[in-house]
Enzyme design. Structure first.
Site: not given
Ligand code: NCD
Length: 309
Positions: A58-59, A87, A108, A136
């Site tokens: 969703r986000t 890496k 995120r 959030h």
């Protein structure tokens, strides 16, 4: 140009009342335009980078939809295994690189505090799309927007937050916004998954009416809204502990029938087993409408941060 132009969105407790009001009103304006079949091109010529070092449906998709509905474009890292973080590149170096490509960055990350660190590395606006068990904030904004739409106003409401209040970043963000509207907060969790004490203490010091317990049925009997959350499996060190707690609460139709009449049921999603599928047909089940509200809210944020509202 708005008070939010050029800013970062990292935590809800750093958003002022004036900024909050502006975000909600711009979101409502954008939503009316889209509902009326109109098109917007506020973000034409601008690029949003979505950097997701943790799973999301969703986000990330609603950020990308929001940018595209405003006529902007999007570049993305949806899977950390495909980026140079795999890496061994530092977060700051990744951010400095992406800043050369994009006008805004939504990130995120599994680590609490990573969004702040990311924002410190660059000049462009950075939006925290979830930093581990931290916050959030854009979810909390769309949650408040949803309550406003479903209940007309937040004034005088009692809201129960239930589930994994220890690890859930959505509730860590949402409580700060609800407290500002004078909402009575009922925090329901298993004893080992309580809301962090520093958050409840801060809320109480600010004068909020906060009550904690573990009886969800009783809390739903006196609540206008129940906000159910997932037990956050990925935050548990001991899988057996997760197995013990995962079924702590299940909202089903018998519980809804015993709750305060007309109760609104919310969930940031994804749900696992906390809300029985039979509840989806109940008219107060707002969670998919809630997910859809992510688009106008993120449109408003993107436009305000870019000075294009
Ligand atoms: C939440 C999250 O990522 O914190 N999901 C979302 O953004 N809607 C909730 C969760 O994962 O439980």
């Amino acid at each position: 140009m708005s008070i939010l132009c050029g800013k970062d969105i990292l935590r809800t407790d750093l958003i002022s009342d004036e900024e909050l009001g502006l975000i909600l009103s711009v979101a409502a304006r954008f939503e009316r335009v889209l509902d009326g079949g109109g098109r917007l091109n506020n973000m034409e010529g601008l690029v949003l980078a979505t950097l997701f070092f943790e799973p999301s449906t969703r986000t990330r998709l609603s950020f990308e939809t929001a940018m595209q509905r405003l006529g902007g474009s999007v570049i993305t890292v949806a899977d950390p295994k495909t980026s140079s973080a795999a890496k061994g590149e530092s977060l700051a170096d990744s951010m400095r690189t992406v800043e050369g490509y994009a006008d805004l960055i939504a990130i995120r990350h599994p680590r609490k505090g990573a969004a702040q660190e990311a924002a410190d590395a660059v000049q462009v606006p950075v939006i925290n799309a979830g930093d581990g068990t931290g916050q959030h904030p854009t979810q909390a904004l769309l949650d408040v927007y949803t309550i406003q739409k479903e209940r007309d106003s937040l004034e005088g409401l009692t809201v129960t937050l239930a589930g994994d209040l220890k690890n859930g970043r959505t509730v860590h963000s949402l409580v700060y916004l609800l407290a500002r509207f004078g909402v009575r907060l009922r925090l329901i969790s298993p004893p080992s998954l309580e809301m962090p004490a520093e958050i409840t203490e801060e809320l109480r010091q600010g004068g909020a009416d906060v009550d904690a317990g573990d009886d969800l049925a009783a809390a739903m009997g006196e609540s206008d809204v129940v906000y159910v959350t997932r037990i956050q499996r990925e935050r548990f060190e001991d899988p057996a502990e997760y197995e013990r707690l995962k079924g702590s609460y299940v909202v089903d139709m018998p519980m809804v029938r015993q709750a305060k009449p007309g109760i609104t049921i919310m969930h940031p999603l994804p749900r696992v087993s906390e809300i029985a599928p039979e509840v989806d047909a109940y008219e107060g089940a707002a969670y998919f409408r809630q997910a859809a509200n992510g688009v106008p809210i993120r449109m408003a944020l993107l436009a305000l941060l870019a000075g294009r509202e």
